[in-house]
Design a protein around this motif. Structure first.
Motif, short mmCIF file in Angstrom:
data_model
loop_
_atom_site.label_atom_id
_atom_site.label_comp_id
_atom_site.label_asym_id
_atom_site.label_seq_id
_atom_site.Cartn_x
_atom_site.Cartn_y
_atom_site.Cartn_z
N MET A 63 10.76 7.77 11.94
CA MET A 63 11.49 8.72 10.95
C MET A 63 10.78 9.78 10.57
O MET A 63 9.91 9.98 10.32
CB MET A 63 11.95 7.35 10.14
N LEU A 64 11.29 10.67 10.57
CA LEU A 64 10.97 11.80 10.26
C LEU A 64 11.27 12.67 9.39
O LEU A 64 12.30 12.64 8.98
CB LEU A 64 11.16 13.29 11.58
N ILE A 65 10.29 12.79 7.98
CA ILE A 65 11.01 13.16 6.38
C ILE A 65 10.24 14.88 6.65
O ILE A 65 9.58 14.70 5.98
CB ILE A 65 10.51 12.61 5.45
N VAL A 66 10.83 15.31 5.93
CA VAL A 66 10.75 16.42 6.20
C VAL A 66 11.11 17.15 4.64
O VAL A 66 11.95 16.78 4.04
CB VAL A 66 11.42 18.14 6.75
N ARG A 67 10.48 17.49 3.44
CA ARG A 67 10.53 17.81 2.23
C ARG A 67 10.88 19.25 2.22
O ARG A 67 10.43 20.33 2.44
CB ARG A 67 10.04 17.71 1.36
N GLU A 86 0.72 -1.20 -0.51
CA GLU A 86 -0.08 0.27 -0.15
C GLU A 86 1.02 0.82 -0.36
O GLU A 86 2.22 0.96 0.83
CB GLU A 86 -1.11 0.29 1.40
N ARG A 87 0.44 1.98 -1.03
CA ARG A 87 1.35 3.58 -0.73
C ARG A 87 0.11 4.44 -0.60
O ARG A 87 -1.25 4.52 -0.43
CB ARG A 87 1.86 3.99 -2.00
N THR A 88 0.69 6.08 -0.05
CA THR A 88 0.16 7.03 0.52
C THR A 88 0.70 8.64 0.32
O THR A 88 2.24 8.07 0.02
CB THR A 88 -0.42 7.32 1.63
N ASP A 89 0.82 9.27 -0.70
CA ASP A 89 1.40 10.89 -0.41
C ASP A 89 1.56 10.79 0.56
O ASP A 89 0.83 10.94 1.86
CB ASP A 89 0.30 11.77 -0.69
N LEU A 90 3.29 11.11 0.18
CA LEU A 90 3.89 12.09 1.84
C LEU A 90 3.79 13.28 1.79
O LEU A 90 4.36 14.07 1.21
CB LEU A 90 5.62 11.47 1.71
N PRO A 91 3.04 14.01 2.48
CA PRO A 91 2.98 15.22 3.15
C PRO A 91 4.81 16.04 3.35
O PRO A 91 5.81 14.85 3.61
CB PRO A 91 2.42 15.13 4.82
N ASN A 92 4.65 17.52 3.25
CA ASN A 92 5.98 17.91 3.35
C ASN A 92 6.79 17.69 4.73
O ASN A 92 8.24 17.72 4.90
CB ASN A 92 5.31 20.07 3.59
N LYS A 93 5.98 16.67 6.29
CA LYS A 93 6.17 17.04 6.89
C LYS A 93 6.09 15.24 7.03
O LYS A 93 4.34 15.41 7.36
CB LYS A 93 6.56 18.20 7.65
#
Length: 195
Positions: free
Chosen positions: A126-130, A109-116
């Protein structure tokens, strides 16, 4: 100034994914010894970026037998409505769930990754910040280790609960800002109906 000094180049404008990791036993184990800290890694946008235990099939590997061989993938994409490079996240693990800001993803399954986004799998956070850029063909990834769980400082929304934002402010109301180190603001439910 020469032309080469004033021209903007793709390298100057790459989107960057800042990946900040936390595991409760990270001080005692070599979980992160295969990750490139202190430098940004450039990755082609048309290739999925995979994270998992297997260094041969993954772009970045975690040295932990409890992590799936392929744990997750970050896939870059663009839309006609936006010049930004955007990302989806996909769970590649058959053994466990992956959560993205409290929403669980099953296998494939997949989902869009928000900016944070706060990503959880196993005991990892895991904190991912774009950080936006203008380049379309590639992006960068930078790693950092956090000393405290990022869930303490990000907005983790549970169903039917008001969120505590990463600024320390109480979401949706005009309460004064409180440093996030103090933890989330709480209210006494018995006082809610008093006029």
């Amino acid at each position: 100034m020469s032309v080469s000094q004033t021209m903007e180049t793709e390298e100057d404008l790459l989107t960057c994914l800042h990946i900040k990791l936390y595991h409760p036993q990270q001080n005692f184990k070599g979980f992160y010894e295969l990750l490139p800290f202190g430098t940004r890694h450039r990755h082609q946008a048309d290739e999925p970026l995979r994270v998992g235990r297997d260094a041969k099939s993954c772009t970045f590997a975690l040295n932990d037998l409890r992590v799936s061989r392929k744990q997750l993938a970050l896939i870059a994409y663009r839309t006609p409505q936006s010049p930004d490079l955007l990302f989806t996240i996909q769970n590649l693990s058959q053994r466990g769930k992956l959560t993205v800001n409290s929403s669980a993803l099953g296998y494939l399954e997949r989902t869009d990754l928000p900016n944070k986004a706060l990503i959880r799998f196993g005991e990892y956070e895991m904190l991912i910040v774009r950080e936006s850029g203008e380049a379309k063909g590639s992006f960068e990834v930078g790693f950092e280790v956090l000393t405290v769980p990022p869930s303490r400082e990000t907005c983790i929304c549970e169903p039917n609960k008001t969120a505590v934002m990463d600024t320390g402010s109480y979401g949706g109301n005009s309460f004064p800002s409180v440093p996030s180190a103090l933890g989330p603001l709480e209210s006494d439910e018995t006082l809610m109906g008093v006029s």
